[in-house]
Design an enzyme around this catalytic site. Structure first.
Site, PDB file in Angstrom:
ATOM      1  N   ARG A  62      -6.822  55.615  42.035  1.00 23.38           N
ATOM      2  CA  ARG A  62      -6.520  56.985  42.412  1.00 23.38           C
ATOM      3  C   ARG A  62      -7.478  58.027  41.835  1.00 23.38           C
ATOM      4  NH1 ARG A  62      -2.441  54.106  43.090  1.00 23.38           N
ATOM      5  NH2 ARG A  62      -3.239  53.183  41.204  1.00 23.38           N
ATOM      6  N   THR A  63      -7.698  57.965  40.539  1.00 24.50           N
ATOM      7  CA  THR A  63      -8.451  59.051  39.909  1.00 24.50           C
ATOM      8  C   THR A  63      -9.856  59.122  40.505  1.00 24.50           C
ATOM      9  OG1 THR A  63      -7.169  58.614  37.927  1.00 24.50           O
ATOM     10  CG2 THR A  63      -9.075  60.040  37.671  1.00 24.50           C
ATOM     11  N   LYS A  91     -26.365  46.243  28.571  1.00 29.22           N
ATOM     12  CA  LYS A  91     -27.471  46.046  27.629  1.00 29.22           C
ATOM     13  C   LYS A  91     -27.262  46.899  26.373  1.00 29.22           C
ATOM     14  CE  LYS A  91     -30.150  46.778  31.378  1.00 29.22           C
ATOM     15  NZ  LYS A  91     -31.360  47.076  32.162  1.00 29.22           N
ATOM     16  N   ARG A 113     -13.922  57.806  32.709  1.00 28.92           N
ATOM     17  CA  ARG A 113     -12.787  57.110  32.069  1.00 28.92           C
ATOM     18  C   ARG A 113     -13.376  56.064  31.125  1.00 28.92           C
ATOM     19  NH1 ARG A 113      -7.814  54.659  35.426  1.00 28.92           N
ATOM     20  NH2 ARG A 113      -7.346  56.893  35.510  1.00 28.92           N
ATOM     21  N   HIS A 141      -5.040  62.158  29.790  1.00 31.06           N
ATOM     22  CA  HIS A 141      -5.444  62.067  31.197  1.00 31.06           C
ATOM     23  C   HIS A 141      -5.067  63.437  31.790  1.00 31.06           C
ATOM     24  CE1 HIS A 141      -6.302  60.609  35.082  1.00 31.06           C
ATOM     25  NE2 HIS A 141      -5.551  59.535  35.135  1.00 31.06           N
TER      26      HIS A 141
HETATM   27  N1   CP Z   1      -2.751  57.385  38.001  1.00 27.89           N
HETATM   28  C1   CP Z   1      -3.985  56.899  37.788  1.00 27.89           C
HETATM   29  O1   CP Z   1      -4.722  57.345  36.890  1.00 27.89           O
HETATM   30  O2   CP Z   1      -4.345  55.917  38.644  1.00 27.89           O
HETATM   31  P1   CP Z   1      -5.683  55.067  38.569  1.00 27.89           P
HETATM   32  O3   CP Z   1      -5.637  54.275  37.304  1.00 27.89           O
HETATM   33  O4   CP Z   1      -5.666  54.200  39.786  1.00 27.89           O
HETATM   34  O5   CP Z   1      -6.827  56.049  38.556  1.00 27.89           O
END
Ligand code: CP
Length: 504
Positions: A62-63, A91, A113, A141
């Site tokens: 999603r993100t 590396k 991320r 998040h």
């Molecule tokens: N909710 C969320 O962060 O989903 P993803 O891990 O798929 O990005």
């Protein structure tokens, strides 16, 4: 209060004020209304010539894709990596160097991320383009929290004060519960109720923080007890990847009483939210719930696109771009991790500087750690002297060496084995500098990963010391530091993390 998002880093939900959250909810609602009114492409030139870099060191559906969709619908472009295979991370390239390359490649913004707590604050420090936190370890998040709030805002007819929200699943190892509950704490009369196994429950530090910010936090016995008293039930996935040694079977046993199934929601009007993904084996939400009116998590996922469109539009709709600056700011090379200690006269003649006219003494090592510290420093292999000693009446061992100064890597390796060592630099037979070396105690903090070379930095939060990167409080353990020395150190620290607004 002025609301400014232009060219701003988005690292922690705690950097947002109530006004800013409401402003983004209104902007997100406008994006939602355009979509529902059949005007998806009405802003298709808004971010023309803008490019987003996605850097996903951990999996995401999603993100990553919703940021990409947001860019596409605003006329921008995107590129990057999803998983480190095929990148130079394989590396041993550091976060610092990889982030810097995104600036060198003329991207306008980074969404990243990473599994280490605090890695996104570090990325923001390094980059001279804005950085958006797409999840750092089990820390934060923030855009998930913002989209969750937007979901509540729209489904609750624009009202956030007075909300009653239930939390379930894993409230301990995930980042969404932390970020969402802190976002809600800006609003009045918020009640959070939760039901989960102790191991998966709300961490004590978060419960305390929420209580201090006026949120009522209540633990219930069962999911139905929670359902009785809430408007929304926010379910979460057990984060097995952050629980070393715990098996899927263990988790399934812990979750048995707390899964959401048709019996647990029968008779209630609360809508069920979930940041997704659902783990289909644990099935924290039974598939039958998907087909009930309670299911609101797919709508919630689409609100992610509206929120991210709104955020990117606010950040970049003005015409400008940042030129890449290949020089890193000098202040990134060092930390604020040396708590200076007074050098008393008697120490000038003390036995520990005997035989070391010029060099270093590492003192107050924890009992039983001398061998490990000696091994990790490998001083003799590096061509330096090394004398280790334990004074019977002091019990704490020390190391003497003619190495004039320890590098940040040396200091970290010592502090990982023996927290808060005292370091004495000796010149011409006198102690010239004496300090306690502080290293964040959060074992998942990026500052503890030797090869990332992130110098530990702290800031003062009232009387508390906090890590600049993972923002965890740091409690001093050593009894050697006097109250005056601690106060002096606190005074030397910056007060908090100011949001960076990059110049055009
Ligand atoms: N909710 C969320 O962060 O989903 P993803 O891990 O798929 O990005």
């Amino acid at each position: 209060m002025t609301v400014i998002f232009h060219n701003r880093d988005i690292i922690s939900i705690t950097d947002f004020s109530r006004e800013e959250i409401v402003h983004l909810c209104e902007a997100g609602k406008r994006m939602y209304e355009l979509e529902k009114g059949g005007k998806r492409n009405s802003l298709r030139d808004a971010l023309k010539y803008r490019t987003l870099a996605y850097m996903f060191y951990e999996p995401s559906t999603r993100t990553r894709t919703s940021f990409n969709t947001a860019m596409r619908e605003l006329g921008g472009r995107y590129d990057g990596f999803s998983g480190t295979e095929g990148t130079s991370v394989m590396k041993n390239e550091t976060v610092r160097d990889t982030v810097s390359m995104m600036g060198a490649n003329h991207f306008d913004v980074i969404v990243m991320r990473h599994p280490l707590d605090g890695s996104l604050q570090w990325a923001a420090d390094v980059a001279n383009i804005p950085v958006i936190n797409g999840g750092d370890g089990k820390n934060e998040h923030p855009t998930q929290a913002l989209l969750d709030v937007l979901t509540l805002y729209i489904l609750n007819n624009g009202k956030l004060d007075g909300l009653r929200v239930g939390f379930g699943g894993d409230l301990s190892h995930g980042r969404t519960v932390r970020s969402l509950s802190l976002a809600l704490s800006h609003f009045d009369d918020i009640t959070i109720r939760w039901a989960a196994e102790d191991f998966l429950g709300i961490p004590g530090d978060l419960a305390q923080l929420l209580a201090a910010r006026g949120v009522t936090v209540i633990r219930d016995n069962t999911v139905r007890d929670v359902m009785t008293n809430v408007d929304f039930y926010y379910m979460t996935r057990p984060q097995l990847e952050r629980m070393p040694g715990v098996t899927q079977k263990d988790i399934m046993a812990m979750m048995q009483r707390y899964r959401i199934d048709p019996d647990k929601i029968r008779g209630f009007e609360a809508r069920v939210l979930h940041p997704l993904p659902v783990n289909s084996e644990v099935a924290e939400i039974d598939y039958r719930v998907y087909f009930t009116p309670a299911q609101a998590f797919f709508a919630q996922a689409e609100f992610g696109i509206f929120l991210r469109k709104a955020l990117l539009h606010e950040m970049f709709h003005q015409d400008s771009y940042l030129r890449y600056d290949s020089r890193l700011p000098d202040e990134l090379a060092s930390g604020s991790n040396r708590l200076a200690r007074a050098i008393r006269g008697d120490k000038q003649q003390s036995m520990f500087i005997d035989k070391i006219h010029n060099g270093t003494v590492i003192d107050h090592l924890a009992e039983g750690t001398l061998r490990a510290v000696d091994a990790v420093l490998g001083l003799e292999h590096r061509g330096y002297s090394c004398t280790t000693a334990v004074i019977a009446e002091k019990r704490n061992p020390f190391i003497k060496t003619n190495l004039p100064e320890l590098s940040e890597r040396d200091l970290k390796q010592v502090a990982i084995i023996s927290p808060e060592p005292t370091v004495n630099y000796i010149k011409d037979g006198k102690v010239q500098e004496k300090f306690v070396y502080l290293l964040c105690r959060n074992t998942n903090c990026i500052t503890r990963t030797i090869l990332e070379d992130v110098p530990p930095k702290f800031y003062a939060d009232g009387d508390a010391i906090r890590c600049r990167y993972c923002r965890r409080p740091y409690a001093l353990q050593t009894r050697k530091v006097s109250a005056e020395e601690k106060q002096e150190y606190l005074r030397s620290l910056p007060a908090g993390i100011a949001p960076v607004l990059y110049p055009n």
